[in-house]
Design a protein around this motif. Structure first.
Motif, short mmCIF file in Angstrom:
data_model
loop_
_atom_site.label_atom_id
_atom_site.label_comp_id
_atom_site.label_asym_id
_atom_site.label_seq_id
_atom_site.Cartn_x
_atom_site.Cartn_y
_atom_site.Cartn_z
N SER A 147 0.83 -1.21 0.00
CA SER A 147 0.00 0.00 0.00
C SER A 147 0.87 1.26 0.00
CB SER A 147 -0.96 0.01 1.19
OG SER A 147 -0.24 0.03 2.40
N VAL A 148 2.01 1.21 0.68
CA VAL A 148 2.94 2.35 0.70
C VAL A 148 3.50 2.58 -0.70
CG1 VAL A 148 5.15 3.18 1.63
CG2 VAL A 148 3.52 2.02 3.14
N ILE A 149 3.86 1.50 -1.37
CA ILE A 149 4.39 1.59 -2.73
C ILE A 149 3.33 2.17 -3.66
CG2 ILE A 149 5.26 0.29 -4.72
CD1 ILE A 149 7.27 0.58 -2.37
N ASN A 150 2.08 1.72 -3.52
CA ASN A 150 0.99 2.25 -4.35
C ASN A 150 0.80 3.74 -4.13
OD1 ASN A 150 -0.08 0.38 -6.14
ND2 ASN A 150 -1.28 -0.63 -4.55
N LYS A 151 0.84 4.17 -2.89
CA LYS A 151 0.66 5.60 -2.58
C LYS A 151 1.80 6.43 -3.17
CE LYS A 151 -1.99 4.94 1.65
NZ LYS A 151 -1.97 4.96 3.11
N LYS A 152 3.02 5.93 -3.00
CA LYS A 152 4.18 6.65 -3.54
C LYS A 152 4.13 6.70 -5.07
CE LYS A 152 7.39 6.26 0.22
NZ LYS A 152 8.79 6.34 0.54
N ARG A 153 3.72 5.62 -5.68
CA ARG A 153 3.62 5.57 -7.13
C ARG A 153 2.60 6.59 -7.62
NH1 ARG A 153 0.47 3.31 -10.92
NH2 ARG A 153 -0.81 2.26 -9.37
N ARG A 154 1.45 6.64 -6.97
CA ARG A 154 0.41 7.63 -7.33
C ARG A 154 0.91 9.05 -7.13
NH1 ARG A 154 -4.17 5.97 -9.34
NH2 ARG A 154 -5.00 3.97 -8.74
N LYS A 155 1.66 9.29 -6.05
CA LYS A 155 2.22 10.61 -5.80
C LYS A 155 3.19 10.99 -6.92
CE LYS A 155 5.24 13.21 -2.71
NZ LYS A 155 6.10 13.63 -3.81
N ILE A 156 4.02 10.04 -7.30
CA ILE A 156 4.98 10.29 -8.39
C ILE A 156 4.24 10.61 -9.69
CG2 ILE A 156 6.77 9.23 -9.83
CD1 ILE A 156 7.52 7.54 -7.30
N LEU A 157 3.20 9.84 -9.99
CA LEU A 157 2.43 10.08 -11.20
C LEU A 157 1.77 11.45 -11.17
CD1 LEU A 157 0.75 6.58 -11.80
CD2 LEU A 157 2.67 7.59 -13.03
N ASN A 158 1.25 11.84 -10.02
CA ASN A 158 0.65 13.18 -9.90
C ASN A 158 1.70 14.27 -10.08
OD1 ASN A 158 -2.08 12.46 -9.53
ND2 ASN A 158 -1.69 11.96 -7.39
N ASP A 159 2.89 14.04 -9.55
CA ASP A 159 3.99 15.01 -9.76
C ASP A 159 4.30 15.14 -11.26
OD1 ASP A 159 4.19 15.43 -7.05
OD2 ASP A 159 5.99 14.19 -6.79
N ILE A 160 4.33 14.03 -11.94
CA ILE A 160 4.65 14.04 -13.36
C ILE A 160 3.54 14.75 -14.14
CG2 ILE A 160 5.02 12.59 -15.40
CD1 ILE A 160 6.44 10.60 -13.52
N ILE A 161 2.30 14.56 -13.74
CA ILE A 161 1.19 15.28 -14.38
C ILE A 161 1.40 16.78 -14.22
CG2 ILE A 161 -1.28 15.81 -14.20
CD1 ILE A 161 -1.72 12.81 -13.62
N ARG A 162 1.84 17.21 -13.06
CA ARG A 162 2.11 18.64 -12.85
C ARG A 162 3.26 19.12 -13.74
NH1 ARG A 162 1.97 17.85 -7.11
NH2 ARG A 162 4.21 18.08 -7.23
N TRP A 163 4.29 18.30 -13.91
CA TRP A 163 5.39 18.68 -14.80
C TRP A 163 4.85 18.90 -16.21
CZ3 TRP A 163 8.86 13.86 -13.60
CH2 TRP A 163 9.34 13.92 -12.27
N GLU A 164 3.99 17.99 -16.63
CA GLU A 164 3.42 18.09 -17.98
C GLU A 164 2.61 19.38 -18.12
OE1 GLU A 164 3.45 15.71 -20.68
OE2 GLU A 164 5.14 14.88 -19.58
N GLU A 165 1.90 19.78 -17.08
CA GLU A 165 1.09 20.99 -17.13
C GLU A 165 1.97 22.24 -17.23
OE1 GLU A 165 -1.33 20.68 -13.63
OE2 GLU A 165 -2.69 19.22 -14.57
N TRP A 166 3.15 22.21 -16.67
CA TRP A 166 4.04 23.36 -16.70
C TRP A 166 4.52 23.66 -18.11
CZ3 TRP A 166 7.52 21.63 -12.07
CH2 TRP A 166 6.81 21.79 -10.88
N PHE A 167 4.64 22.61 -18.91
CA PHE A 167 5.18 22.77 -20.25
C PHE A 167 4.09 22.61 -21.23
CE2 PHE A 167 8.71 21.53 -17.57
CZ PHE A 167 9.62 22.52 -17.85
#
Length: 167
Positions: A147-167
């Motif tokens: 469950s910790v890995i799943n949460k971290k993975r989702r957090k990473i994916l959300n961070d990447i979505i934000r990177w995409e929005e910046w550019f």
């Protein structure tokens, strides 16, 4: 629903990111093959100036209304086909180079921002999207709960979505 779609798109981009080197290497190999084909075609080309020294009036040559013999017409046709093949190979090489540029451009944002992830976050996305491990295997490797890995993975994916929005 849109959020799920964004997450799926980001996961696809990560899979593509981690397989880009292999894709680019195979495309570059294809370019080498095409360049070799071009060289082979050029070697096959006939230099008409070597064998054509003028008309030998002793030979009976049938000519067409264009004053070219059948043999000359066929040689010209074959040489034009070889030129067409070379042109097609060159066009394919340009298309492949364009594809390589597109792959590099699409991955540039992820490539740049991945440097700012922590060590464990990099391990998680590398195991998940490069090595194609499931969360259970990643959790065992990192001595964490799934469950910790799943949460971290989702957090990473959300961070990447934000990177995409910046550019």
């Amino acid at each position: 629903m849109a959020r799920k779609k964004e997450l799926k798109e980001i996961e696809d981009k990560l899979y593509n990111y981690f397989s880009k080197d292999r894709k680019i290497a195979s495309l570059k190999f294809k370019i080498e093959v095409l360049e070799q084909q071009i060289e082979n075609i050029k070697k096959e080309k006939i230099d008409c100036t070597k064998w054509y020294s003028g008309i030998n009036w002793g030979d009976k040559i049938q000519t067409s209304p264009t004053n070219n013999s059948f043999a000359e017409t066929e040689i010209i046709r074959l040489e034009e086909r070889k030129e067409q093949r070379i042109s097609e190979c060159l066009q394919e090489i340009e298309d492949i180079k364009e594809t390589i540029d597109k792959i590099q451009k699409e991955n540039s944002i992820i490539d740049y921002n991945i440097k700012f992830l922590g060590k464990e976050e990099k391990q998680i996305i590398t195991y998940k999207y490069k090595d194609k491990w499931n969360e259970f295997k990643i959790a065992r490797e990192l001595y964490k709960d799934q469950s910790v890995i799943n949460k971290k993975r989702r957090k990473i994916l959300n961070d990447i979505i934000r990177w995409e929005e910046w550019f």
